[in-house]
Design an enzyme around this catalytic site. Structure first.
Site, short mmCIF file in Angstrom:
data_model
loop_
_atom_site.label_atom_id
_atom_site.label_comp_id
_atom_site.label_asym_id
_atom_site.label_seq_id
_atom_site.Cartn_x
_atom_site.Cartn_y
_atom_site.Cartn_z
N TYR A 9 -35.59 40.14 5.78
CA TYR A 9 -36.34 39.06 6.42
C TYR A 9 -36.42 37.83 5.52
O TYR A 9 -36.27 36.70 5.98
CB TYR A 9 -37.76 39.55 6.75
CG TYR A 9 -38.68 38.47 7.26
CD1 TYR A 9 -38.56 37.99 8.55
CD2 TYR A 9 -39.66 37.93 6.43
CE1 TYR A 9 -39.41 36.99 9.03
CE2 TYR A 9 -40.52 36.94 6.89
CZ TYR A 9 -40.38 36.47 8.19
OH TYR A 9 -41.21 35.48 8.65
N SER A 33 -41.07 30.28 6.15
CA SER A 33 -42.00 31.21 5.52
C SER A 33 -42.08 30.92 4.03
O SER A 33 -41.15 30.35 3.44
CB SER A 33 -41.53 32.66 5.71
OG SER A 33 -42.34 33.57 4.99
#
Length: 233
Positions: A151, A139
């Site tokens: 996250y 990501s």
């Protein structure tokens, strides 16, 4: 008829995983589709054709479930040429002042970090046999700090996993690609608010995956960082 290359995708039932499966089949691959949602997987298998797609219910946070996933793939197709470790999710609870729900963090770490690492451990021996390709979904927030969210730390971990795997596989012919999307319009977000920026489509990210897969065997696309135009971070 020549043997089709086989691509195993985790997190295949929706979003980036499903979009990648569609593009891969269109470009001649057979695909093993792994995810927890049996209904969505079955529907995708029927859409792509059972002769080209094989649905496998799998929880990547469970080692034995992943072992069964690999065995089912090999029994169905007999080989493994590429793996896309794509399964992951986000829980947006903050570090300070958030709800007392350590379980959701544990589940996220087990899926995003342990799950990706376990996929690698189990499938790399098969990829070494075919001089195949291991791809993993990171990501943008594996490069920057995302506030209020563990996250981001899981995706920093994935960045490290990809680099470590690449170092380990030198000399085997196995390629390793880290796919790092920005904001993508997928069911991934759930109840987590999206940033107020433009969005990529799952097809945009799937195209990046296929670009990496379709390079000549001597070309290793290590990282693809892909943002929508206008996303600042």
């Amino acid at each position: 008829m020549p043997t089709r290359n086989v691509l195993l995708i985790t997190g295949a039932s929706t979003g980036i995983g499903a979009a990648t499966a569609r593009k891969a089949v269109h470009q001649g691959y057979s695909v093993a589709l792994a995810a927890r949602s049996a209904d969505k997987l079955t529907a995708l298998e029927q859409e792509l054709g059972p002769d080209r797609a094989h649905a496998i219910v799998c929880d990547v946070a469970d080692w034995d479930s992943q072992k069964a996933m690999l065995q089912s793939t090999l029994e169905r197709f007999g080989r493994l040429d590429a793996v896309f470790a794509n399964a992951g999710f986000s829980k947006g609870s903050p570090f300070y002042g958030g709800p007392d729900k350590p379980g959701e963090w544990r589940d996220m770490v087990m899926t995003n970090v342990f799950g990706a690492a376990a996929t690698a451990r189990l499938t790399l021996p098969e990829l070494a046999k075919t001089q195949g390709h291991f791809l993993i979904t990171g990501s943008v927030v594996g490069h920057i700090t995302s506030t209020r969210n563990l996250y981001s730390a899981t995706k920093w971990a994935v960045t490290g996993i990809a680099q470590s795997i690449r170092n380990e596989m030198v000399g085997t012919g196995v390629r390793v690609s880290l796919i790092e999307p920005g904001v993508v319009d997928t069911p991934f977000w759930g109840a987590v608010p999206k940033p107020g920026t433009p969005e990529l489509s799952p097809d945009d990210v799937a195209s990046a995956v296929m670009y990496a897969l379709q390079q000549p065997p001597h070309v290793d696309i290590n990282n693809i960082l892909i943002r929508p135009v206008g996303q600042p971070h």
